[in-house]
Design a protein around this motif. Sequence first.
Motif, PDB file in Angstrom:
ATOM      1  N   GLY B  99       0.839  -1.189   0.000  1.00  0.00           N
ATOM      2  CA  GLY B  99       0.000   0.000   0.000  1.00  0.00           C
ATOM      3  C   GLY B  99       0.866   1.227   0.000  1.00  0.00           C
ATOM      4  N   CYS B 100       0.305   2.305  -0.527  1.00  0.00           N
ATOM      5  CA  CYS B 100       1.061   3.554  -0.560  1.00  0.00           C
ATOM      6  C   CYS B 100       0.145   4.722  -0.258  1.00  0.00           C
ATOM      7  CB  CYS B 100       1.703   3.741  -1.929  1.00  0.00           C
ATOM      8  SG  CYS B 100       2.651   5.281  -2.020  1.00  0.00           S
ATOM      9  N   GLY B 101       0.598   5.549   0.637  1.00  0.00           N
ATOM     10  CA  GLY B 101      -0.134   6.770   0.948  1.00  0.00           C
ATOM     11  C   GLY B 101       0.755   7.980   0.707  1.00  0.00           C
ATOM     12  N   ILE B 102       0.174   9.005   0.072  1.00  0.00           N
ATOM     13  CA  ILE B 102       0.932  10.227  -0.181  1.00  0.00           C
ATOM     14  C   ILE B 102       0.284  11.377   0.572  1.00  0.00           C
ATOM     15  CG2 ILE B 102       1.662  11.899  -1.938  1.00  0.00           C
ATOM     16  CD1 ILE B 102       1.716   9.682  -3.991  1.00  0.00           C
ATOM     17  N   HIS B 103       1.067  12.093   1.361  1.00  0.00           N
ATOM     18  CA  HIS B 103       0.596  13.337   1.962  1.00  0.00           C
ATOM     19  C   HIS B 103       1.351  14.460   1.283  1.00  0.00           C
ATOM     20  CE1 HIS B 103      -0.944  15.925   5.228  1.00  0.00           C
ATOM     21  NE2 HIS B 103       0.156  16.597   4.973  1.00  0.00           N
ATOM     22  N   ASN B 104       0.640  15.254   0.510  1.00  0.00           N
ATOM     23  CA  ASN B 104       1.305  16.325  -0.236  1.00  0.00           C
ATOM     24  C   ASN B 104       0.712  17.665   0.188  1.00  0.00           C
ATOM     25  OD1 ASN B 104       2.592  17.971  -2.053  1.00  0.00           O
ATOM     26  ND2 ASN B 104       2.084  16.770  -3.869  1.00  0.00           N
ATOM     27  N   SER B 105       1.491  18.418   0.949  1.00  0.00           N
ATOM     28  CA  SER B 105       0.981  19.716   1.393  1.00  0.00           C
ATOM     29  C   SER B 105       1.665  20.846   0.624  1.00  0.00           C
ATOM     30  CB  SER B 105       1.193  19.882   2.901  1.00  0.00           C
ATOM     31  OG  SER B 105       2.539  19.629   3.219  1.00  0.00           O
ATOM     32  N   GLU B 130      -3.208  -4.292  -1.515  1.00  0.00           N
ATOM     33  CA  GLU B 130      -2.547  -3.023  -1.824  1.00  0.00           C
ATOM     34  C   GLU B 130      -3.572  -1.898  -1.807  1.00  0.00           C
ATOM     35  OE1 GLU B 130       0.611  -2.565  -5.187  1.00  0.00           O
ATOM     36  OE2 GLU B 130      -1.319  -1.921  -5.970  1.00  0.00           O
ATOM     37  N   LYS B 131      -3.410  -0.980  -0.882  1.00  0.00           N
ATOM     38  CA  LYS B 131      -4.328   0.162  -0.817  1.00  0.00           C
ATOM     39  C   LYS B 131      -3.581   1.429  -1.216  1.00  0.00           C
ATOM     40  CE  LYS B 131      -8.155  -0.696   2.279  1.00  0.00           C
ATOM     41  NZ  LYS B 131      -7.917  -2.029   2.852  1.00  0.00           N
ATOM     42  N   HIS B 132      -4.237   2.248  -2.018  1.00  0.00           N
ATOM     43  CA  HIS B 132      -3.648   3.520  -2.430  1.00  0.00           C
ATOM     44  C   HIS B 132      -4.490   4.682  -1.929  1.00  0.00           C
ATOM     45  CE1 HIS B 132      -1.132   1.748  -5.965  1.00  0.00           C
ATOM     46  NE2 HIS B 132      -0.604   1.540  -4.782  1.00  0.00           N
ATOM     47  N   TYR B 133      -3.782   5.708  -1.453  1.00  0.00           N
ATOM     48  CA  TYR B 133      -4.490   6.801  -0.787  1.00  0.00           C
ATOM     49  C   TYR B 133      -3.682   8.089  -0.919  1.00  0.00           C
ATOM     50  CZ  TYR B 133      -5.970   9.564   3.279  1.00  0.00           C
ATOM     51  OH  TYR B 133      -6.377  10.573   4.105  1.00  0.00           O
ATOM     52  N   GLY B 134      -4.360   9.195  -1.092  1.00  0.00           N
ATOM     53  CA  GLY B 134      -3.687  10.485  -1.148  1.00  0.00           C
ATOM     54  C   GLY B 134      -4.383  11.496  -0.258  1.00  0.00           C
ATOM     55  N   GLU B 135      -3.611  12.420   0.298  1.00  0.00           N
ATOM     56  CA  GLU B 135      -4.198  13.475   1.121  1.00  0.00           C
ATOM     57  C   GLU B 135      -3.260  14.682   1.116  1.00  0.00           C
ATOM     58  OE1 GLU B 135      -4.333  11.804   5.171  1.00  0.00           O
ATOM     59  OE2 GLU B 135      -2.375  12.709   5.513  1.00  0.00           O
ATOM     60  N   GLY B 136      -3.655  15.738   1.797  1.00  0.00           N
ATOM     61  CA  GLY B 136      -2.811  16.926   1.901  1.00  0.00           C
ATOM     62  C   GLY B 136      -3.445  18.105   1.208  1.00  0.00           C
ATOM     63  N   GLU B 137      -3.285  19.276   1.803  1.00  0.00           N
ATOM     64  CA  GLU B 137      -3.968  20.477   1.329  1.00  0.00           C
ATOM     65  C   GLU B 137      -3.210  21.165   0.182  1.00  0.00           C
ATOM     66  OE1 GLU B 137      -1.231  21.418   4.644  1.00  0.00           O
ATOM     67  OE2 GLU B 137      -2.633  19.820   4.118  1.00  0.00           O
ATOM     68  N   GLY B 138      -2.055  20.633  -0.204  1.00  0.00           N
ATOM     69  CA  GLY B 138      -1.256  21.271  -1.254  1.00  0.00           C
ATOM     70  C   GLY B 138      -1.882  21.139  -2.631  1.00  0.00           C
ATOM     71  N   THR B 139      -1.372  21.936  -3.567  1.00  0.00           N
ATOM     72  CA  THR B 139      -1.892  21.876  -4.932  1.00  0.00           C
ATOM     73  C   THR B 139      -1.129  20.854  -5.779  1.00  0.00           C
ATOM     74  OG1 THR B 139      -0.391  23.679  -5.498  1.00  0.00           O
ATOM     75  CG2 THR B 139      -2.660  24.289  -4.956  1.00  0.00           C
ATOM     76  N   GLY B 140       0.001  20.363  -5.272  1.00  0.00           N
ATOM     77  CA  GLY B 140       0.770  19.360  -6.005  1.00  0.00           C
ATOM     78  C   GLY B 140      -0.020  18.060  -6.113  1.00  0.00           C
ATOM     79  N   ALA B 141       0.154  17.386  -7.230  1.00  0.00           N
ATOM     80  CA  ALA B 141      -0.616  16.170  -7.477  1.00  0.00           C
ATOM     81  C   ALA B 141      -0.053  14.984  -6.700  1.00  0.00           C
ATOM     82  CB  ALA B 141      -0.608  15.851  -8.970  1.00  0.00           C
ATOM     83  N   LYS B 142      -0.929  14.038  -6.390  1.00  0.00           N
ATOM     84  CA  LYS B 142      -0.546  12.763  -5.779  1.00  0.00           C
ATOM     85  C   LYS B 142      -0.692  11.697  -6.867  1.00  0.00           C
ATOM     86  CE  LYS B 142      -3.300  14.425  -2.981  1.00  0.00           C
ATOM     87  NZ  LYS B 142      -3.951  15.773  -2.925  1.00  0.00           N
TER      88      LYS B 142
END
Lengths: 308, 308
Positions: B99-105, B130-142
């Motif tokens: 699994g992969c999680g992205i936090h992009n602020s 495998e779980k995929h997840y994205g979060e974060g208040e930034g404008t950059g893409a996950k």
Amino acid sequence: MADIDQVTESILEKIDSEGFKQEGAYNLRYNGYALCHGDTQHIKIKRKEDRQGIDVYISGETKGEQVHIPVVVAASGITDQVYNDFYVEEGAQVTIVAGCGIHNSGCNDSRHDGIHTFHIGPNANVRYEEKHYGEGEGTGAKILNPVTKIIMEKDSVFTLDTAQIKGVDSTKRETEVEMGEGAKLFVVEKLMTHDKQSAVSNMDIYLNGAGSSAQITSRSVARGESSQTFHPKAIGNALCHAHIQCDSIIMDKAQVCSIPEIDAKHVDAAIIHEAAIGRINSEQLIKLNTFGLSEEEAEAVIIENFLA
Amino acid sequence: MADIDQVTESILEKIDSEGFKQEGAYNLRYNGYALCHGDTQHIKIKRKEDRQGIDVYISGETKGEQVHIPVVVAASGITDQVYNDFYVEEGAQVTIVAGCGIHNSGCNDSRHDGIHTFHIGPNANVRYEEKHYGEGEGTGAKILNPVTKIIMEKDSVFTLDTAQIKGVDSTKRETEVEMGEGAKLFVVEKLMTHDKQSAVSNMDIYLNGAGSSAQITSRSVARGESSQTFHPKAIGNALCHAHIQCDSIIMDKAQVCSIPEIDAKHVDAAIIHEAAIGRINSEQLIKLNTFGLSEEEAEAVIIENFLA
């Protein structure tokens, strides 16, 4: 009345199941030219000035008439490319019986490419039948590459009934349909390949108008070392319904590839497809065997029913 | 024990439904390096010498153990490409939780490409989650672009359970499976996209061995202006069974394209696929409305159940 030779008569019997006669609206194309043709009060057939082919004008008064436009290629080494355009007026009800048969007794390839465009007016109801067939003891290939474009206006109905019976070495079929509001499309495609034949069928259906619907049924049998590829595609751009169903029987060393694509670009597009490829149902075979049919006879019965 | 910060803890909860702990066999990759790792008697994890990634050796003695290999990308502007290889010995029974999680602020894109290869020995039984997840208040893409290759030996069983929960702006998934004699593959793919997200999943399954079978189930919900494309492909090169089923719910201005391809190259290949795209069942909505749920609540319940 034009004279029609025996080979041509026999081919016409194969490709025109309604029975070809030199009466009503008809056009018989033979080895690249129009052998005979007839009009009716409501249906006029005009030869194109700028290239090979005919324009068929079907008036809104037409109710239940048939138009027969068979093509026979009886020479080896001919490539016959023909453009036929159909203008069907609002409210017309008509059956168009097309079809192409090739008799190739030589060593050169014989080929017919029929490029058909249908302009279907509002509320018109058209049934289009097309049978493809090849024969002849020559080593030259029998090739058929039909291109069909159908533009359907509001609330029109189009039934496309195509069959490749046997003997066609190579075929590539391209079909494109643009559907307006409330338009209804029914497609029945039947295909039999054998020996080293190959068949490809691409079909793009654009459901553009609200309330449009399409029902696509494809049935095929692949024998010998033949190969088949189906790629029907339904693109839902409006409130619409589409159902694609492809079923294939695979035999011997044949190959079948089925790629039905459904593409919903609107929240109210409801599209379903189903496809199955497998060998002949063994239970059916056994049942027919117990009735005294040989393996071969049983297979023939099952295939005939499957493609009926 | 390595220190794990709160953002990472929270992401691990999302992507590891079994619960990540620093015990047993595990490897936590964080911002492009291995933060912590552990082995067991039967499962050894070795860092690759020549490039990013790990080799995971799972002995035939392994019965019911889990391996946890989550990836967290918590920085903006990172592209993390990692090669993980799994060597599963004959008879092993193991669950691999990736699994992969992205936090992009931040305002730069963050991306993880996991290239996984599985060598599955005879009679081994592997479950891969495998779980995929994205979060974060930034404008950059996950962005997540997983590549999965699975080589299955005789009578092995592989269950591939993937889910994209939310927050992933762009994903392109490539999966290839080669199946030996009697091998059994189960794939469950769940996907939710929203806003302007796009997701593509290509899957090629080669049923090469006699008696191999594959069951592919794909369920997706597309909301907002998101778009999804599915292209699962089953190639039957032997006596085999395959069943592909894709169901999608389309909402708002989303688009879904489903292209399941079935390719029978052997007379004993039996392959079926079914796909349906449509909006939420209105009867279900009405029923839940009558129970007092708002339209939004009812939709949420239906979607949750559909992807459960």
